[in-house]
Scaffold this motif. Sequence first.
Motif, PDB file in Angstrom:
ATOM      1  N   HIS A 146       0.705  -1.131  -0.138  1.00 34.62           N
ATOM      2  CA  HIS A 146       0.125   0.069  -0.152  1.00 34.62           C
ATOM      3  C   HIS A 146       0.797   1.406   0.017  1.00 34.62           C
ATOM      4  CE1 HIS A 146      -3.738   2.160   1.102  1.00 34.62           C
ATOM      5  NE2 HIS A 146      -2.791   3.159   1.540  1.00 34.62           N
ATOM      6  N   GLU A 147       1.914   1.379   0.992  1.00 35.64           N
ATOM      7  CA  GLU A 147       2.727   2.450   1.009  1.00 35.64           C
ATOM      8  C   GLU A 147       3.575   2.576  -0.201  1.00 35.64           C
ATOM      9  OE1 GLU A 147       1.780   4.660   3.024  1.00 35.64           O
ATOM     10  OE2 GLU A 147       0.591   3.195   4.113  1.00 35.64           O
ATOM     11  N   LEU A 148       3.913   1.673  -0.655  1.00 35.03           N
ATOM     12  CA  LEU A 148       4.886   1.554  -2.091  1.00 35.03           C
ATOM     13  C   LEU A 148       4.082   2.033  -3.213  1.00 35.03           C
ATOM     14  CD1 LEU A 148       7.346  -1.418  -1.428  1.00 35.03           C
ATOM     15  CD2 LEU A 148       7.926   1.091  -1.464  1.00 35.03           C
ATOM     16  N   ALA A 149       2.958   1.768  -3.216  1.00 31.23           N
ATOM     17  CA  ALA A 149       2.099   2.033  -4.123  1.00 31.23           C
ATOM     18  C   ALA A 149       1.837   3.621  -4.378  1.00 31.23           C
ATOM     19  CB  ALA A 149       0.608   1.432  -4.038  1.00 31.23           C
ATOM     20  N   HIS A 150       2.119   4.389  -3.312  1.00 27.68           N
ATOM     21  CA  HIS A 150       2.107   5.778  -3.514  1.00 27.68           C
ATOM     22  C   HIS A 150       3.334   6.279  -4.191  1.00 27.68           C
ATOM     23  CE1 HIS A 150      -1.381   6.591  -1.190  1.00 27.68           C
ATOM     24  NE2 HIS A 150      -1.069   5.959   0.064  1.00 27.68           N
ATOM     25  N   GLU A 151       4.176   5.550  -4.532  1.00 23.34           N
ATOM     26  CA  GLU A 151       5.432   5.930  -5.299  1.00 23.34           C
ATOM     27  C   GLU A 151       4.828   6.361  -6.815  1.00 23.34           C
ATOM     28  OE1 GLU A 151       9.489   6.338  -6.885  1.00 23.34           O
ATOM     29  OE2 GLU A 151       8.667   6.503  -4.821  1.00 23.34           O
ATOM     30  N   TYR A 152       3.871   5.687  -7.239  1.00 24.94           N
ATOM     31  CA  TYR A 152       3.201   5.979  -8.458  1.00 24.94           C
ATOM     32  C   TYR A 152       1.788   6.543  -8.610  1.00 24.94           C
ATOM     33  CZ  TYR A 152       6.666   2.222  -9.700  1.00 24.94           C
ATOM     34  OH  TYR A 152       7.764   1.750  -9.653  1.00 24.94           O
ATOM     35  N   GLN A 153       0.999   6.522  -7.225  1.00 26.30           N
ATOM     36  CA  GLN A 153      -0.119   7.298  -7.170  1.00 26.30           C
ATOM     37  C   GLN A 153      -0.432   7.555  -5.834  1.00 26.30           C
ATOM     38  OE1 GLN A 153      -2.726   7.808  -9.450  1.00 26.30           O
ATOM     39  NE2 GLN A 153      -1.856   6.688 -11.128  1.00 26.30           N
ATOM     40  N   ARG A 154      -0.300   9.133  -5.693  1.00 23.78           N
ATOM     41  CA  ARG A 154      -0.409   9.879  -4.332  1.00 23.78           C
ATOM     42  C   ARG A 154      -1.926   9.646  -3.742  1.00 23.78           C
ATOM     43  NH1 ARG A 154       4.298   9.619  -2.337  1.00 23.78           N
ATOM     44  NH2 ARG A 154       3.351  10.736  -0.336  1.00 23.78           N
ATOM     45  N   ASN A 155      -2.900   9.706  -4.365  1.00 22.38           N
ATOM     46  CA  ASN A 155      -4.256   9.500  -3.817  1.00 22.38           C
ATOM     47  C   ASN A 155      -4.706   8.309  -4.217  1.00 22.38           C
ATOM     48  OD1 ASN A 155      -4.404  12.377  -3.575  1.00 22.38           O
ATOM     49  ND2 ASN A 155      -4.813  12.584  -5.798  1.00 22.38           N
ATOM     50  N   HIS A 156      -5.973   7.976  -3.195  1.00 23.27           N
ATOM     51  CA  HIS A 156      -6.506   6.555  -3.030  1.00 23.27           C
ATOM     52  C   HIS A 156      -7.536   6.473  -4.205  1.00 23.27           C
ATOM     53  CE1 HIS A 156      -4.426   6.922   0.916  1.00 23.27           C
ATOM     54  NE2 HIS A 156      -4.421   5.889   0.577  1.00 23.27           N
TER      55      HIS A 156
END
Length: 206
Positions: free
Chosen positions: A168-178
């Motif tokens: 989940h946290e690493l996915a924010h590397e590519y997308q900041r918003n949910h």
Amino acid sequence: MKQKEIEFIKDEKSYKVIVTYKWIRNSYYQYRDGVFYVSAPYGMLPGMILKQIDKFFPRLTKQNSTNVEHFSFENDFVYLLGEKVSLSSLNIKNDDELRVFLKKEALKVISEEVRKYEQIMDINNPYKIRIKETVRQYGSNSKRTHSLSFQTSLIHYSLEIIDTVVVHELAHEYQRNHQKGFYDIVYKYSPNYKALQRKLKRGIHQ
């Protein structure tokens, strides 16, 4: 950032309160495993913090009441990576020793998982990793410092559950918003994300 420990007494029972002072406007409160964790702005007096805990005591303790116990000195156990382990076998005798041990283990295990998934998810700039007791979520991603913060309590859960938070946290590397694109990434690397997150929120260790 400054940390202080104070005592809160309710119905003749004593509770440990760990206060972390930060450059924030509002105070935030959590109750886990018999301890209150408070993030407070600099200058907020202990008396005011205790008054707020007393005011919201039923709500704070109710949020934690459905969770399975992570550890018990009375019953001599602690959950580590989803497995029940004897505290005496680890030679841990008190809360302070346990806190140090859990933080050390959490840093070791979660760091390994972050590095593994950084490779899997093609992230070339390694993140700094921090383990905290006062993170309001199970994890957070700071773009400014390029760092990930994780709750110490994650070490009580199975590796499969821990990995949902890492992904989940690493996915924010590519997308900041949910948004949908974010969860497309999450489910790509953690297909059972929803079911495992449900276990985490319910305090189910495996």
